[in-house]
Motif scaffolding. Structure first.
Motif, mmCIF file in Angstrom:
data_model
loop_
_atom_site.group_PDB
_atom_site.id
_atom_site.type_symbol
_atom_site.label_atom_id
_atom_site.label_comp_id
_atom_site.label_asym_id
_atom_site.label_seq_id
_atom_site.Cartn_x
_atom_site.Cartn_y
_atom_site.Cartn_z
ATOM 1 N N ALA A 1 74.073 25.192 16.256
ATOM 2 C CA ALA A 1 73.857 26.511 15.656
ATOM 3 C C ALA A 1 75.167 27.095 15.144
ATOM 4 O O ALA A 1 75.231 27.648 14.039
ATOM 5 C CB ALA A 1 73.219 27.448 16.678
ATOM 6 N N LEU A 2 76.237 26.984 15.934
ATOM 7 C CA LEU A 2 77.538 27.492 15.505
ATOM 8 C C LEU A 2 78.050 26.729 14.293
ATOM 9 O O LEU A 2 78.621 27.312 13.367
ATOM 10 C CB LEU A 2 78.542 27.399 16.656
ATOM 11 N N PHE A 3 77.852 25.408 14.302
ATOM 12 C CA PHE A 3 78.280 24.591 13.170
ATOM 13 C C PHE A 3 77.549 25.022 11.895
ATOM 14 O O PHE A 3 78.164 25.165 10.831
ATOM 15 C CB PHE A 3 78.008 23.115 13.461
ATOM 16 N N THR A 4 76.253 25.246 11.984
ATOM 17 C CA THR A 4 75.470 25.632 10.818
ATOM 18 C C THR A 4 75.872 27.014 10.318
ATOM 19 O O THR A 4 75.977 27.245 9.101
ATOM 20 C CB THR A 4 73.973 25.612 11.142
ATOM 21 N N CYS A 5 76.106 27.939 11.242
ATOM 22 C CA CYS A 5 76.535 29.287 10.850
ATOM 23 C C CYS A 5 77.869 29.249 10.102
ATOM 24 O O CYS A 5 78.073 30.011 9.155
ATOM 25 C CB CYS A 5 76.662 30.185 12.083
ATOM 26 N N ALA A 6 78.776 28.380 10.532
ATOM 27 C CA ALA A 6 80.054 28.236 9.831
ATOM 28 C C ALA A 6 79.899 27.452 8.532
ATOM 29 O O ALA A 6 80.586 27.716 7.546
ATOM 30 C CB ALA A 6 81.074 27.561 10.741
ATOM 31 N N LEU A 7 78.992 26.472 8.526
ATOM 32 C CA LEU A 7 78.810 25.618 7.355
ATOM 33 C C LEU A 7 78.337 26.414 6.133
ATOM 34 O O LEU A 7 78.780 26.142 5.004
ATOM 35 C CB LEU A 7 77.788 24.524 7.677
ATOM 36 N N ILE A 8 77.478 27.389 6.329
ATOM 37 C CA ILE A 8 76.898 28.128 5.199
ATOM 38 C C ILE A 8 77.967 28.891 4.419
ATOM 39 O O ILE A 8 78.081 28.728 3.195
ATOM 40 C CB ILE A 8 75.774 29.046 5.687
ATOM 41 N N PRO A 9 78.802 29.736 5.055
ATOM 42 C CA PRO A 9 79.850 30.406 4.263
ATOM 43 C C PRO A 9 80.895 29.447 3.723
ATOM 44 O O PRO A 9 81.434 29.674 2.635
ATOM 45 C CB PRO A 9 80.461 31.412 5.249
ATOM 46 N N TRP A 10 81.195 28.360 4.464
ATOM 47 C CA TRP A 10 82.141 27.373 3.939
ATOM 48 C C TRP A 10 81.579 26.706 2.691
ATOM 49 O O TRP A 10 82.302 26.467 1.719
ATOM 50 C CB TRP A 10 82.457 26.314 4.990
ATOM 51 N N THR A 11 80.291 26.385 2.684
ATOM 52 C CA THR A 11 79.675 25.747 1.523
ATOM 53 C C THR A 11 79.737 26.659 0.302
ATOM 54 O O THR A 11 80.125 26.236 -0.795
ATOM 55 C CB THR A 11 78.207 25.398 1.829
ATOM 56 N N ILE A 12 79.364 27.908 0.493
ATOM 57 C CA ILE A 12 79.340 28.840 -0.623
ATOM 58 C C ILE A 12 80.752 29.211 -1.058
ATOM 59 O O ILE A 12 81.064 29.237 -2.262
ATOM 60 C CB ILE A 12 78.533 30.085 -0.234
ATOM 61 N N GLY A 13 81.631 29.467 -0.097
ATOM 62 C CA GLY A 13 82.995 29.865 -0.439
ATOM 63 C C GLY A 13 83.763 28.766 -1.156
ATOM 64 O O GLY A 13 84.367 28.993 -2.214
ATOM 65 N N THR A 14 83.752 27.556 -0.596
ATOM 66 C CA THR A 14 84.494 26.455 -1.217
ATOM 67 C C THR A 14 83.817 25.968 -2.489
ATOM 68 O O THR A 14 84.477 25.426 -3.378
ATOM 69 C CB THR A 14 84.647 25.280 -0.237
ATOM 70 N N GLY A 15 82.497 26.157 -2.596
ATOM 71 C CA GLY A 15 81.809 25.809 -3.829
ATOM 72 C C GLY A 15 82.144 26.757 -4.958
ATOM 73 O O GLY A 15 82.296 26.357 -6.123
ATOM 74 N N MET A 16 82.278 28.054 -4.642
ATOM 75 C CA MET A 16 82.602 29.059 -5.649
ATOM 76 C C MET A 16 84.076 29.081 -6.000
ATOM 77 O O MET A 16 84.450 29.388 -7.141
ATOM 78 C CB MET A 16 82.208 30.452 -5.127
ATOM 79 N N LEU A 17 84.937 28.778 -5.027
ATOM 80 C CA LEU A 17 86.375 29.015 -5.177
ATOM 81 C C LEU A 17 86.984 28.361 -6.410
ATOM 82 O O LEU A 17 87.725 29.024 -7.151
ATOM 83 C CB LEU A 17 87.094 28.554 -3.907
ATOM 84 N N PRO A 18 86.712 27.077 -6.699
ATOM 85 C CA PRO A 18 87.321 26.492 -7.898
ATOM 86 C C PRO A 18 86.825 27.112 -9.197
ATOM 87 O O PRO A 18 87.513 27.042 -10.225
ATOM 88 C CB PRO A 18 86.914 25.006 -7.810
ATOM 89 N N LEU A 19 85.632 27.719 -9.166
ATOM 90 C CA LEU A 19 85.051 28.296 -10.377
ATOM 91 C C LEU A 19 85.453 29.749 -10.599
ATOM 92 O O LEU A 19 85.339 30.257 -11.719
ATOM 93 C CB LEU A 19 83.522 28.210 -10.308
ATOM 94 N N LEU A 20 85.915 30.431 -9.556
ATOM 95 C CA LEU A 20 86.235 31.850 -9.690
ATOM 96 C C LEU A 20 87.334 32.118 -10.713
ATOM 97 O O LEU A 20 87.189 33.026 -11.547
ATOM 98 C CB LEU A 20 86.606 32.443 -8.330
#
Length: 293
Positions: free
Chosen positions: A20-39
């Motif tokens: 559960a902790l891994f999944t909670c951290a995975l979601i913002p990491w996925t969105i943040g690192t996915g958006m970061l190069p495009l920002l």
């Protein structure tokens, strides 16, 4: 404390809690690192300069750092980590939807800063709960697995966000990311919490040291490595965009770099349980220096 006291009995973290902790951290990491190069690219597309893109990215990182610090303070004061994870995850959903229609740099900066702040809160609280529930003998394994959320999230986000932009544009990408964040509060419901307020007060009354030896050296090393990574992300995205690369290529380049770290992090976590943390910290920071060079 009520029903939460029962969680102190088992000295080892359950697999359900770790997942559960891994999944909670995975979601913002996925969105943040996915958006970061495009920002940086997106900022220039809506009228901003390359310098504005740099300031924009710096503001997002500052919000992320502020969220991390705020999470620690709120965690100690209110002892409601599970509720804060659920509320923060829920708040991220409408923010991402609104970002899809933002055409002003100032509006986008406010929304993105808020999103990164809340992401920092979620990731930090997941780490706090991992530290509270993990036995000393398994902390390397637990944090090694938890830290996998960053490279796994970078791979998922990197190979998906750019593709979404190329196919349907930025607005659709933000809408899909908002729908993905729905998993955040749902996963937060599975987390177990623990009240340790009495431990903190006892420590304060005994005038125990707040910061262990070497804390500030580790902080300085982390700041230096973070600054190098910030410049690498900014320069790579802007240069690839100037050379005509697609959004999928820009985010994919960031994702490829995360693949190598996946087998290393849990391995180093287990080894550090046996032989100490210091050699692996030195090895990791040295590898980062070589990578920047």
């Amino acid at each position: 404390m009520g029903s939460r006291e029962c969680f102190i009995i088992d000295p080892y973290m359950s697999n359900k809690q770790l997942a559960a902790l891994f999944t909670c951290a995975l979601i913002p990491w996925t969105i943040g690192t996915g958006m970061l190069p495009l920002l940086p690219v997106y900022v220039t597309r809506i009228g901003g300069s390359q310098s504005a893109a740099g300031f924009f990215l710096a503001f997002c990182y500052a919000a992320l750092a502020l969220g991390t610090v705020a999470a620690g303070l709120l965690s100690d004061r209110f002892q409601r980590r599970k509720q804060m994870i659920i509320l923060s995850s829920t708040a991220c959903i409408p923010i991402l939807f609104i970002m899809g229609g933002a055409q002003s740099i100032w509006v986008l900066a406010f929304l993105c800063g808020t999103l990164f702040f809340l992401g920092g809160v979620i990731i930090a609280l997941a780490s706090v709960l991992a530290g509270l529930f993990a036995a000393e003998s398994e902390r390397g394994r637990v944090f090694g697995i938890l830290l996998l959320a960053a490279p796994v999230g970078a791979i998922i986000g990197g190979f998906s966000t750019g593709y979404l932009v190329d196919m349907w544009g930025y607005e659709v990408m933000y809408n899909i990311l908002a729908a993905f964040f729905v998993l955040g509060p749902l996963t937060g419901l599975l987390i177990q919490d623990k009240d340790v307020g009495h431990v903190e007060r006892a420590g304060a009354s005994n005038n125990l040291r707040i910061y262990p030896s070497g804390y500030f050296f580790l902080l300085a090393a982390s700041l230096a490595s973070g600054a190098a990574m910030f410049n690498a992300v900014l320069a790579r995205s802007l240069e690839m965009d100037m050379l005509g690369f697609s959004a999928a290529a820009i985010t994919g380049a960031a994702a490829v770099g995360s693949i190598a770290s996946i087998p290393l992090q849990p391995l180093i976590g287990r080894l550090s349980d046996r032989s100490g943390r210091f050699p692996y910290l030195v090895l990791g920071y040295s590898a980062g220096v070589l990578g920047v060079v």
